[in-house]
Design an enzyme around this catalytic site. Structure first.
Site, PDB file in Angstrom:
ATOM      1  N   GLY A 195       0.813  -1.214   0.000  1.00  0.00           N
ATOM      2  CA  GLY A 195       0.000   0.000   0.000  1.00  0.00           C
ATOM      3  C   GLY A 195       0.842   1.257   0.000  1.00  0.00           C
ATOM      4  CB  ALA A 196       1.848   3.632   1.633  1.00  0.00           C
TER       5      ALA A 196
ATOM      6  CD  GLU B  83       7.130   2.173   7.599  1.00  0.00           C
ATOM      7  OE1 GLU B  83       6.376   1.845   6.671  1.00  0.00           O
ATOM      8  OE2 GLU B  83       7.585   1.348   8.421  1.00  0.00           O
ATOM      9  CG  ASN B  84      10.537   5.192   2.280  1.00  0.00           C
ATOM     10  OD1 ASN B  84      11.002   4.091   2.497  1.00  0.00           O
ATOM     11  ND2 ASN B  84       9.653   5.433   1.311  1.00  0.00           N
TER      12      ASN B  84
ATOM     13  CG  HIS C 150      -0.312   2.388   8.791  1.00  0.00           C
ATOM     14  ND1 HIS C 150      -0.673   1.450   9.725  1.00  0.00           N
ATOM     15  CD2 HIS C 150       0.872   1.969   8.293  1.00  0.00           C
ATOM     16  CE1 HIS C 150       0.247   0.503   9.791  1.00  0.00           C
ATOM     17  NE2 HIS C 150       1.203   0.792   8.922  1.00  0.00           N
ATOM     18  CD  GLU C 151       2.477   3.664   5.263  1.00  0.00           C
ATOM     19  OE1 GLU C 151       3.597   3.499   5.790  1.00  0.00           O
ATOM     20  OE2 GLU C 151       1.693   2.721   5.028  1.00  0.00           O
TER      21      GLU C 151
ATOM     22  CG  HIS D  98       4.945   3.266  10.290  1.00  0.00           C
ATOM     23  ND1 HIS D  98       5.086   2.339  11.298  1.00  0.00           N
ATOM     24  CD2 HIS D  98       4.329   2.608   9.268  1.00  0.00           C
ATOM     25  CE1 HIS D  98       4.575   1.180  10.903  1.00  0.00           C
ATOM     26  NE2 HIS D  98       4.101   1.316   9.679  1.00  0.00           N
TER      27      HIS D  98
ATOM     28  CD  GLU E 173       4.185  -2.224   9.739  1.00  0.00           C
ATOM     29  OE1 GLU E 173       3.115  -1.576   9.825  1.00  0.00           O
ATOM     30  OE2 GLU E 173       5.156  -1.817   9.066  1.00  0.00           O
TER      31      GLU E 173
HETATM   32  N1  B3K Z   1       6.087  -0.874   6.287  1.00  0.00           N
HETATM   33  C1  B3K Z   1       5.520  -0.953   4.976  1.00  0.00           C
HETATM   34  C2  B3K Z   1       5.485  -2.324   4.414  1.00  0.00           C
HETATM   35  C3  B3K Z   1       6.706  -2.715   3.732  1.00  0.00           C
HETATM   36  C4  B3K Z   1       6.539  -4.025   3.018  1.00  0.00           C
HETATM   37  C5  B3K Z   1       7.787  -4.658   2.634  1.00  0.00           C
HETATM   38  N2  B3K Z   1       7.638  -5.848   1.862  1.00  0.00           N
HETATM   39  C6  B3K Z   1       4.152  -0.396   4.931  1.00  0.00           C
HETATM   40  C7  B3K Z   1       3.472  -0.225   6.222  1.00  0.00           C
HETATM   41  O1  B3K Z   1       3.153  -1.151   6.924  1.00  0.00           O
HETATM   42  O2  B3K Z   1       3.289   0.896   6.615  1.00  0.00           O
HETATM   43 ZN    ZN Z   2       2.977  -0.079   8.681  1.00  0.00          ZN
END
Ligand code: B3K
Ligand code: ZN
Length: 869
Positions: free
Chosen positions: A263-264, A266-267, A299-300, A303, A322
């Protein structure tokens, strides 16, 4: 695949890294044919042991230097993805030069191209596809990133942190340098280069810092960015108010990309989103789509604290970030919209999909203790069950202590990589509660079952609840110890009043033993228990409710969730007896109790519309399947269809009255009451069409023609596509495609609608969709829309001739070399083979064995081998 490549990693083998990376400077030189990456790592010894770097399998390593000296072959040893560097001084600068071809990277991990832009996906282990690096979350470093690219093709160059320098280079090239002052693991690294447009807004944090917010997309999508920007601002504000968490940089960027496995992501300060999870507009996006986008943006963003500032020590702790972040985004969504509806939706997902996962061959604890491929562990168990585990802590402690615990967690571990135990310990410390037994939720897989019975002693006014808990065996875990289960209960008297337990209408019982008796005094009449209020724990609860009691709870329970739940239990019982009758070749009257209950709901115009729509929705085929001993797909489908038709025929006039009884005022708006109105309208329309009467078809046509928003267009289209009126369905599908063929995200909805039809013809349809101009194997959204939807299409997929299984196996084999992560997701429906009757089991197994006989990625190998074991 060669099995020696699929090494299992164990939690018990965790060792801290021998070296830290104090800082890292990266230079990306992007060219059309290849990209070069130069990386300078300033490393420092922390523990005894060797320096291990990961990578070298996707990128070509051109050169490695230690303190400016070329590293010769004798100076290192390569084992799989590990480069072990033999003799390194305790402090050194390593230089690594790699070369890659992002344009050929179809795995969508590491650095790759999506349409005309470069982007990255590094979680979990994608950074090692870019350069050699200690690619593990407990190595946190300060990153400086220089990007050089052609200016005309890639005018926008982005990475994490702050832009510190930019300028022109020779040959029409330019550069940008980004510096991120926050130490972070490599999985949070990101880079984007492309010809992008953006919208800009701002947010002033609680301490008065002005943050610039930008949302980037390709030009054609710029009209769909506004909603996500608002959602971001709402999230930033909410996290300040609910958790006291403030954003920490002056810039926050979101970029939408079309080709994305999840989906996305969170860099740090550069969130990258699948376009389907960020771009929205009323005419192209359903209400459910808007809600999903708001939740994912939140959500992102959340994070940034739960994940980035405090990260995971190792990937076994994935649910630390998560589960907690899903819990946080669900609290946010409850606050933004209807809390009752949000809870119903979360529980529905958990009980249909996560419970099925927990009962299948890939069942694993919220904190797994081993894996082959970590990408396979981004599961409903880690995310949704993980969120339920955090929610249970919240229930046990109460909101105030939970907040103190989260404050302590964020303060104590800021800038660190920690474990689930660290999180729970903070909760213990602030509350003085012992959560030792509670930790079993992290280590034991499987869905616990609670069997509740009761007894009433009129003479002493005492009521007893007897609770027995058990948990089925799961792979590698034969015996389970009792869980600590918060069981929220209320007691209702037959006149509809509620007994107050310790001054409150709801009491949370601590179920900790395999068998436990709870006693309630001063109970004046035999009460009807309202059990597991708000779904206070992710368990299956049995209590011998009579249908009268369920009807009573549907009307009188003060817990909104349990009112809905009583209706679901009633419907389940009636559907299950219909399934039995169909299997026995008998005809059985649909219990009028259900019709009466639905009628009461339809008559209750005070009930929130969105809640009413949920109450009037029968349990899905997937949920019926999850609850069946042996899944009889045909009987489940027929039973649900029959009950729906009986309800529709009996209550046709009521559905007609409620359909458009209240028109959403004026033009489309995405807000609570009009979302509820649309949900109820579309539900009524669906039932009206289930009567199979021509008048209903006219209403569908009319709604489709007049709709000014995608919720209503899709509502009408879906109703007719799932009905027997196939000619009209084909006509509207064609019209729909004609109108939206240029909009990939809308076309995806069109694809998945057709692939999910429960019918004989669906396989042929799906085969033709794979050949359609709109389909593209390289785009995960398309693959999910067709193959993902088809795998969940009940009778469309589970055909008696097994052709659905054969087909899916062929597609997985085709997809795996291109995109292993996606292929491994698509195989899921086949892994559930043990739940079906013998003939289907054999066919599904054969399909899995055919996949297993191929050279496979680690991703698909792990799933297939575990399901055949
Ligand atoms: N942390 C990412 C998911 C990354 C998936 C890697 N295969 C999205 C999330 O849970 O916010
Ligand atoms: Zn996440």
């Amino acid at each position: 695949m060669s099995q020696d490549n699929a090494k299992t990693v164990y939690l018990k083998d965790y060792q801290p890294p021998a070296f830290s990376v104090e800082s890292v400077e990266l230079t990306f030189s992007l060219f059309e044919e290849q990209c070069q990456v130069r990386s300078n790592l300033h490393i420092k010894r922390q523990h005894p042991g060797q320096l291990v770097l990961n990578g070298g399998q996707h990128a070509e390593v051109l050169r490695v230097e230690v303190n400016g000296e070329l590293l010769h072959e004798s100076g290192y040893r390569v084992s799989g993805e590990d480069w072990v560097i033999e003799a390194v001084p305790d402090e050194a600068t390593l230089t690594v030069l790699t070369q890659l071809q992002p344009q050929n990277n179809t795995t969508l991990e590491g650095l790759y191209k999506s349409s005309s832009m470069y982007c990255t996906q590094c979680e979990a282990e994608g950074f090692r596809q870019i350069t050699l690096y200690p690619d593990r979350p407990d190595v946190m470093s300060v990153f400086t990133t220089r990007i050089e690219a052609d200016k005309a093709l890639y005018p926008v160059l982005l990475s994490n942190g702050n832009l510190v320098e930019q300028g022109e280079l020779e040959n029409g090239r330019h550069f940008a340098v980004w510096h991120d002052p926050f130490r972070k693991p490599s999985y949070l690294f990101a880079l984007v280069a492309g010809d992008l447009q953006h919208i800009e807004d701002s947010f002033t944090t609680m301490s008065g810092r002005a943050v610039t917010l930008r949302l980037y997309t390709e030009a054609r999508n710029i009209s769909k960015t506004e909603f996500a920007m608002g959602a971001l601002q709402r999230s930033m504000k909410w996290d300040e108010e609910a958790y006291g968490r403030e954003y920490d940089l002056d810039l926050f960027n979101i970029v939408a990309v079309d080709d994305f496995n999840m989906g996305a992501m969170e860099n740090k300060s550069l969130n990258i989103f699948n376009s389907s999870c960020v771009l929205a507009r009323a005419d192209t996006t359903t209400d459910a789509g808007f809600q999903r986008i708001e939740a994912i943006v939140a959500h992102e963003y959340f994070h940034n604290w739960s994940g980035n500032r405090v990260t995971c020590r190792d990937w076994f702790q994935l649910s630390l970030k998560e589960g907690f972040t899903v819990f946080r985004d669900s609290q946010f969504s409850s606050d933004m919209g209807s809390a009752a509806v949000k809870r119903i939706e979360d529980v529905t997902l958990l009980r249909t999909a996560q419970f099925a996962e927990d009962a299948g061959p890939t069942s694993h604890p919220v904190r797994p203790d081993n894996y082959m491929e970590i990408s396979n562990f981004y599961t409903l168990t880690i995310y949704e069950k993980g969120a339920e585990v955090v929610r249970m802590i919240h229930t046990l402690l109460g909101a105030e202590l939970f907040r103190q615990g989260s404050d302590l967690y964020f303060e104590r571990f800021d800038g660190q990589a920690v474990t689930c135990d660290d999180f729970v310990r903070c909760m213990e410390e602030v509350s003085g509660r012992d959560l030792t037994q509670f930790m079993r939720w992290y280590t034991q897989a499987g869905t616990p079952r609670l069997q509740v019975t009761d007894e009433y002693d009129a003479a002493t006014g005492t009521y007893y609840l007897d609770v027995r808990q058990s948990c089925p065996a799961t792979p590698g875990q034969e015996q389970k110890l009792p869980f600590h289960i918060p069981l929220a209960v209320g007691l209702l008297y037959p006149d509809g009043t509620e007994h107050h337990l310790q001054g409150d209408s709801t009491l949370v019982l601590d179920v900790t033993e395999a068998e436990q008796r709870f006693m309630f005094k001063g109970i004046t009449q035999r009460p009807i228990p309202s059990l597991l209020r708000g779904f206070s724990a992710p368990v299956k609860l049995d209590y011998p409710y009579s249908r009268e009691e369920l009807s009573f709870l549907m009307s009188h329970d003060t817990d909104g969730f349990n009112r809905w739940e009583a209706g679901q239990r009633l419907a389940m019982a009636i559907l299950q007896e219909q399934i039995g009758a169909i299997q026995a070749g008998e005809e059985l009257e649909v219990d009028p109790a259900l019709i009466a209950a639905f009628e009461r709901v339809l008559d209750d115009t005070d009930l929130d519309y969105a809640v009413a729509a949920k109450v009037l929705t029968l349990p899905s085929e997937a949920y019926l399947a999850e609850n069946a001993q042996v899944i009889d797909v045909e009987a489940i489908h027929q039973a649900r269809r029959r009950v729906r038709k009986v309800l529709a025929d009996a209550l046709c006039a009521r559905f007609r009255e409620r359909y458009h009884a209240t028109e959403p005022d004026g033009v489309y708006a995405f807000h609570g009451s009009s979302i509820g109105q649309r949900a109820l309208n579309n539900l009524c329309l669906g039932y009206l069409l289930a009567t199979e009467r021509e008048e209903a078809l006219e209403l569908v046509r009319q709604q489709y023609a007049e709709a000014d928003n995608m919720t209503d267009s899709m509502g009408a289209l879906a109703a007719v596509v799932h009905s027997p009126f196939t000619t009209v369905a084909d006509e509207l599908l064609e019209q729909f495609y004609g109108r939206w063929s240029e909009d990939a995200l809308v076309v995806n909805q069109w694809l998945s609608l057709q692939a999910s039809v429960a019918g004989e013809g669906t396989l042929a349809k799906v085969q033709s969709l794979l050949q359609h101009a709109a389909f593209d194997w390289r785009n995960p959204n398309k693959v999910r829309s067709v193959l993902g939807a088809y795998g969940q299409s009940s009778v469309g997929f589970h055909r008696a001739d097994g052709a659905g299984y054969e087909f899916l196996a062929d597609q997985v084999i085709h997809l795996d070399p291109m995109n292993p992560q996606l292929a491994s997701r698509m195989v899921t429906p086949l892994t559930r083979w043990r739940r079906y009757p013998a003939a289907r089991q054999a066919q599904m197994r054969a399909a899995l064995e055919r996949i297993a006989a191929q050279p496979l990625s680690k991703d698909v190998y792990e799933i297939v081998s575990k399901s055949l074991a």
